[in-house]
Design a protein around this motif. Sequence first.
Motif: not given
Length: 809
Positions: A186-187, A566-567, A582-583, A803-808
């Motif tokens: 994720s970011q 996570q978002n 909040q998500g 995909e790992q970029k978006r782990l969050g």
Amino acid sequence: MKTLYTTLFLVIFYLVPSSLFAQESVELNGLIKDDKQTLPSATVLLYAAKDSSLVSTAITNGDGKYLIHAKTGNYYIVATSIGYNKISTKVISLNGEKTHTVPTITLAETTRSLNEVVVTSTKPVLERRADKLVFNIDATPSAAGLNALEVLKKAPGVVVDHNENISLSGKSNVLVTLDGKQTYLSQEEVVNLLKSMQSSEIESIEIMNNPGARYEANATGGVINIKTKKSKADGFNGSVALGGGYNKRPSSNNSINLNLRKKAVNVFGSYGYYTSEYEEHLEIDRITPGSANRLFFSQRNNDSSKNHSQNFKIGTDFFLSKNHTVGLLVKGNIGDWKQRGYSVTNIGSSFERADSVLKTPSNSGRDRKNFSYNINYKGVLDTAGQEITIDADYSSYDGENDAFYQNRFFLPDGSFFKDGQIYRNFAPSSINIKAIKADYVLPLSKAFKLEAGIKFASVESDNNFIFENQVGDGWLIDANRSNRFKYSEEVGAAYTTLSATLGKFSFQAGLRAENTHSIGTSVTLNEVVDRNYTNLFPSLFVSRNFNADNILNFSYSRKINRPNYQNLNPFIFYLDQYTYNQGNPNLRPEFANNFEATYLFKQKYSIALAYSHTSDIITQILLQNAALNSMYQTTLNLATDEVFSLTLNFPITFTKWWNVNNNILAYHKQLKAPNLNGYDLNSSQFTGNIYMQHNFTLSPLFSADAGIFYSTPQIDGAYNLNTFFTSDAGLRYNFPNKNGNLKLGVSDVFHSQKPRITSTLEGNEYDLKQWGTTRAVRLTFTYRFGKSTVKSERSRKTGLDDEQKRLGQ
């Protein structure tokens, strides 16, 4: 879409044939390679045979190909590249034919020791190529001792805001890759990973505003590729870097790289350890929405944090034969972060008069472990360039997040009034990612090349958020604030690209198809969001080579950005009694259409015009909850985002010892979102960024640099960021034996990194200021040892590129 296809038809069937009939000179084309791969950015010099005068020059493209125009006559070519011996061809006779293909030139790698070589030139800080801007780190002494995130802030067109969100040329949702491999993080986790990497590990940063179909479609804001240093020596060698810094508190960064290469095997590895302490200050003044009984909150936060991280890499390449290689790669990142915070919030009917004071001491921490494993194969199937690469990947992530907050209310005179909420939370998470991909290259002829590939990736994540209130001397789980969220996603992708060189034109047309099936399950709330969608992502790249000094490029691509895992989690994470995160489980993917035209002059001056239109743009936003008198951060889909940009890149040489790299970015951005928190958002802003890097060669052993970055006000989502300015400086000393150097760097010289954020949304009134200990002094010692014979190392991508970029986390 119909308009796009019509445009492609006209380009291919009208412009191309007309250009072929207009030829007035002979076109020389060819390929530069070594014994394993083609060589991009090699230099090709054309000399007249009769007097050895230089007629023309060219630089090979990403496929190692070059194109030169010349009149009839006799010539010879000299080809060279860094790390290779120069080679001259036999005399070439041009007798009036329209095209002439030069036999493939194979360069031999230099075998002299670097100790015997006198370095007379260095890479420039910035290199503008047809499809990317390259920022060379070793040419920037002020980067010494910085982590990768701090280095990224120095890259032209890149902005890292107060929340550490990365944007490129005014566009957010940027895909950050390492050595062409997507991290799947994720970011937030990308930021944590970049903080754990040191500048001594980085060779260059490649900035691509408009990548083609071969790249992941999940990159609406463009791609930033961080190329790490690789050992290029045959035999045994390595390097060690030791660094320390001070920013009111000490920091340390150390790393070691080792490489052992024999004829049939190459074993390599690296280890890095990083520790730092940081202070951060936050001021938020806000007014609750509405016209009656408005409350004024004046919040002041002072936080101090400690970060420790370790990263390692170990890999092996087995050269089964000259054309077939199998490799294994294992990477890991382990870190922990601790923070102590103290918040004081004055609450009253005006900013001048407080009725009560909320004081919130807090402790929070985060531990993470991220490991990835890769098996890869590359095979060159024939001498024409037919090849196949296969990657299989597995990655695991485990994280622990915990926090403790104590809210206590006081009267304005400082006397205790009452206890507020006292709570703590625990948030363990685990994510597993599997991916397999294959890429195939098939040269159809001397002018045409076909590439195709497939990929399948699956992700499974499990996030548990446990919220507990203090009741008496014990703790009681708050079921309304606790939540378990599980997410699974499967993405299947296939792409094909067709490349062609026809006369003075080069083309690359591509199409990528992706199917996504995702299931987000809130176990606690018994809510399920199930999505299944298929999308097409076309891309087009056209290059017109007028001559060696003038090149015009045009590119188009369609991209997607999926929400990070996570978002999508609907849980609420409280920072204090009146501030929370909040998500949003209803987030949709965003889609962007990107256009760019670039003119290159003498391979170093460039001007680029770009336009981007993004729908359902995913944006972090600060809003107020009038019912709870609270301020919260969430992620929403805004309706549209339009960005028009102009980028100028031009170096200036004042003297032999002083040159300046200049990058100017100007863009206009407009955001629209109807009925956002009860109001319509329609904001626009013209923004200008100026980046100047001064480089000084003081002597053969000493060099220095000074960088300046300035930005006028900009908008992002529903907030406005004020004018921003920062500067860095550095000094470098190279040891006479060429085996090491010493770098002194100073970041944020004037301590000007103090962003101020205000709202652009009506009825959402706040003023936010944030700053930390960004001014720092760092000293780094680097030493190279072992055999230093130059030997090229193959490059590769793994399947974990999205995909790992978006782990969050």
